[in-house]
Scaffold this motif. Structure first.
Motif, PDB file in Angstrom:
ATOM      1  N   ARG A   1       0.656  -1.205   0.197  1.00  0.00           N
ATOM      2  CA  ARG A   1      -0.023   0.149  -0.006  1.00  0.00           C
ATOM      3  C   ARG A   1       0.726   1.156   0.103  1.00  0.00           C
ATOM      4  NH1 ARG A   1      -3.051  -2.821   3.785  1.00  0.00           N
ATOM      5  NH2 ARG A   1      -2.318  -1.750   5.404  1.00  0.00           N
ATOM      6  N   ASN A   2       1.892   1.158   0.653  1.00  0.00           N
ATOM      7  CA  ASN A   2       2.723   2.375   0.724  1.00  0.00           C
ATOM      8  C   ASN A   2       4.018   2.475  -0.242  1.00  0.00           C
ATOM      9  OD1 ASN A   2       1.263   3.205   3.183  1.00  0.00           O
ATOM     10  ND2 ASN A   2       2.554   1.866   4.486  1.00  0.00           N
ATOM     11  N   SER A   3       4.044   1.422  -1.069  1.00  0.00           N
ATOM     12  CA  SER A   3       5.306   1.396  -1.917  1.00  0.00           C
ATOM     13  C   SER A   3       5.037   2.301  -3.315  1.00  0.00           C
ATOM     14  CB  SER A   3       5.280  -0.128  -2.592  1.00  0.00           C
ATOM     15  OG  SER A   3       4.137  -0.457  -3.246  1.00  0.00           O
ATOM     16  N   SER A   4       6.135   2.399  -3.912  1.00  0.00           N
ATOM     17  CA  SER A   4       5.882   3.594  -4.919  1.00  0.00           C
ATOM     18  C   SER A   4       5.373   2.900  -6.083  1.00  0.00           C
ATOM     19  CB  SER A   4       7.403   4.214  -5.363  1.00  0.00           C
ATOM     20  OG  SER A   4       8.283   2.958  -5.688  1.00  0.00           O
ATOM     21  N   TRP A   5       4.897   3.946  -7.326  1.00  0.00           N
ATOM     22  CA  TRP A   5       4.405   3.139  -8.441  1.00  0.00           C
ATOM     23  C   TRP A   5       5.390   2.449  -9.377  1.00  0.00           C
ATOM     24  CZ3 TRP A   5       6.497   4.430 -13.282  1.00  0.00           C
ATOM     25  CH2 TRP A   5       7.345   5.445 -13.389  1.00  0.00           C
ATOM     26  N   LEU A   6       6.708   2.809  -8.901  1.00  0.00           N
ATOM     27  CA  LEU A   6       7.634   2.053  -9.886  1.00  0.00           C
ATOM     28  C   LEU A   6       7.904   0.550  -9.469  1.00  0.00           C
ATOM     29  CD1 LEU A   6       9.976   1.975 -12.092  1.00  0.00           C
ATOM     30  CD2 LEU A   6      11.460   2.830 -10.036  1.00  0.00           C
ATOM     31  N   PHE A   7       7.597   0.279  -8.075  1.00  0.00           N
ATOM     32  CA  PHE A   7       7.950  -0.877  -7.500  1.00  0.00           C
ATOM     33  C   PHE A   7       6.555  -1.823  -7.727  1.00  0.00           C
ATOM     34  CE2 PHE A   7       7.195  -4.085  -4.144  1.00  0.00           C
ATOM     35  CZ  PHE A   7       8.230  -4.546  -3.878  1.00  0.00           C
ATOM     36  N   LYS A   8       5.436  -1.107  -8.152  1.00  0.00           N
ATOM     37  CA  LYS A   8       4.276  -1.995  -8.545  1.00  0.00           C
ATOM     38  C   LYS A   8       4.488  -2.225  -9.884  1.00  0.00           C
ATOM     39  CE  LYS A   8       1.301   0.108  -5.025  1.00  0.00           C
ATOM     40  NZ  LYS A   8       0.193   1.232  -4.765  1.00  0.00           N
ATOM     41  N   VAL A   9       4.949  -1.541 -10.841  1.00  0.00           N
ATOM     42  CA  VAL A   9       5.285  -1.904 -12.176  1.00  0.00           C
ATOM     43  C   VAL A   9       6.201  -2.962 -12.130  1.00  0.00           C
ATOM     44  CG1 VAL A   9       6.330  -1.055 -14.500  1.00  0.00           C
ATOM     45  CG2 VAL A   9       4.522   0.435 -13.104  1.00  0.00           C
ATOM     46  N   ILE A  10       7.379  -2.983 -11.398  1.00  0.00           N
ATOM     47  CA  ILE A  10       8.344  -3.972 -11.437  1.00  0.00           C
ATOM     48  C   ILE A  10       7.560  -5.437 -11.102  1.00  0.00           C
ATOM     49  CG2 ILE A  10      10.250  -4.773 -10.456  1.00  0.00           C
ATOM     50  CD1 ILE A  10      11.423  -1.966 -10.101  1.00  0.00           C
ATOM     51  N   LEU A  11       6.685  -5.276 -10.019  1.00  0.00           N
ATOM     52  CA  LEU A  11       5.860  -6.582  -9.713  1.00  0.00           C
ATOM     53  C   LEU A  11       5.060  -7.130 -11.057  1.00  0.00           C
ATOM     54  CD1 LEU A  11       4.683  -5.702  -6.200  1.00  0.00           C
ATOM     55  CD2 LEU A  11       6.429  -7.403  -6.973  1.00  0.00           C
TER      56      LEU A  11
END
Length: 379
Positions: free
Chosen positions: A278-288
């Motif tokens: 929930r608190n991670s950046s959008w870049l990290f979510k794109v990597i996932l």
């Protein structure tokens, strides 16, 4: 995957000679630090309230007025890795070598006119190679495979409030089924001081031999990974209130299935990460999103491992425990183990001896000391 529990039991049942050899291989400063227990460590075994929001551990399989049952296991989120290695690598290799050995032998027997000294030697070599690989896998490899397949589907812990007992259901290779008194149960979630190390961790319940009378320490890692110390304390408070006050003192939990559910298999990879995601950046979510095939493969292997296991079954005396007119299961003692296991448990009993007083505080390393060490190493 029962790797943590398997290693824990092997450590406690290692022979005196093997333990001496392993101790000699360790550095002097690391030989006894992991074995130090202090009398103050048992002060954490208490049954006072630690939270105002009791929350059930998950997955919780059964809940009634007599007992509740929760899943155990220290590395469930990694389950599937051994299945991938077994079904994707080891089994195809063994199958291919066995097939080649059978093929060479079949040709030599059915068409001897085509045989020569070289082909016969090759056949003998393939048979010897196949026999060696089969022996090594059955002798050493299969016990690793059984950490995820052809064994109990889950490790279980059952809390019986009528008899005030706790039951652990594990394969024999991980310690087997044991019966312990509720009032000797310690939890890793009772102190705020451990909050910084609780993110992504499961709650650890332990039973020290000073309280149980056994020569070894029992341990169970229950439920899913937590998002921090406060969540683990809420789970412990749920267990404590259920055992001390009854099912009416806690909110009614949602039960999970013990069938090999694909939902549990795929969601296990994200245990303890909800607050972080929930608190991670959008870049990290794109990597996932970019590595989603790895999650699919691991989740599928997790599901396959669940289907290759069977549902654990309690002994009759534990299934009937707490019912009117039924006997109370006897507590586990040293005499319940085979003689050779008793001998090894006693040989390792000194691991759990209590030192007097309180555990000394760790000396903090000052920034000046760290910089001095860095400068010294750079010279």
């Amino acid at each position: 995957m029962y790797l943590i529990e398997w290693n824990w039991w092997k450590m406690q049942t290692t022979s005196a000679n093997s333990r001496e050899e392993s101790e000699e291989m360790k550095l002097p400063q690391g030989r006894l630090t992991g074995n130090d227990w202090y009398e103050s460590d048992l002060e954490d075994v208490h049954f006072r309230g630690v939270s105002t929001k009791p929350n059930p551990p998950t997955p919780l399989f059964k809940f009634n007025n007599t007992y509740m049952e929760i899943r155990c296991g220290g590395s469930e989120e990694k389950r599937g890795l051994i299945t991938i290695m077994t079904l994707g690598g080891i089994c195809p290799m063994i199958y291919t070598i066995n097939l080649m050995a059978i093929g060479f032998a079949y040709l030599d027997l059915t068409e001897p006119h085509l045989s020569s000294v070289a082909t016969i030697l090759l056949t003998l070599f393939m048979i010897a190679l196949s026999s060696t690989i089969n022996y090594l896998y059955i002798r050493y490899g299969f016990q690793i495979t059984r950490l995820e397949a052809f064994t109990s589907r889950h490790l279980l812990i059952r809390f019986n409030r009528k008899n005030q007992q706790v039951y652990l259901h594990r394969p024999k290779s991980c310690g087997g089924i044991v019966t312990l008194p509720w009032r000797t149960t310690g939890s890793s979630a009772v102190n705020h001081r451990d909050d910084h190390a609780s993110l992504g961790m499961r709650q650890i319940l332990h039973w020290h031999p000073a309280l149980t009378g056994l020569p070894h320490c029992e341990m169970a890692m229950i439920g899913n990974q937590g998002n921090g110390g406060s969540e683990l304390r809420d789970q412990w408070e749920f267990i404590r209130r259920y055992m001390e006050e009854g099912p009416d003192a806690v909110p009614r939990p949602r039960l999970s299935t013990q069938l090999p559910s694909p939902i549990q298999a795929f969601s296990a990879q994200f245990e303890g990460m909800s607050r972080f995601l929930r608190n991670s950046s959008w870049l990290f979510k794109v990597i996932l999103l970019m590595v989603w095939p790895a999650f699919v493969i691991l989740g599928t292997a997790h599901w396959v491992s669940l289907m290759l296991c069977w549902r654990p079954r309690w002994p009759k005396v534990i299934r009937e425990a707490g019912l009117p007119g039924k006997p109370v299961p006897p507590l586990t003692t040293l005499a319940d183990y085979p003689p050779d296991v008793q001998e090894r448990l006693l040989a390792n009993a000194d691991r759990w001896q209590l030192k007097p007083g309180k555990r000394p505080d760790k000396k903090p390393r000052s920034p000046r000391a760290r910089s001095a060490k860095k400068d010294a190493s750079s010279v």
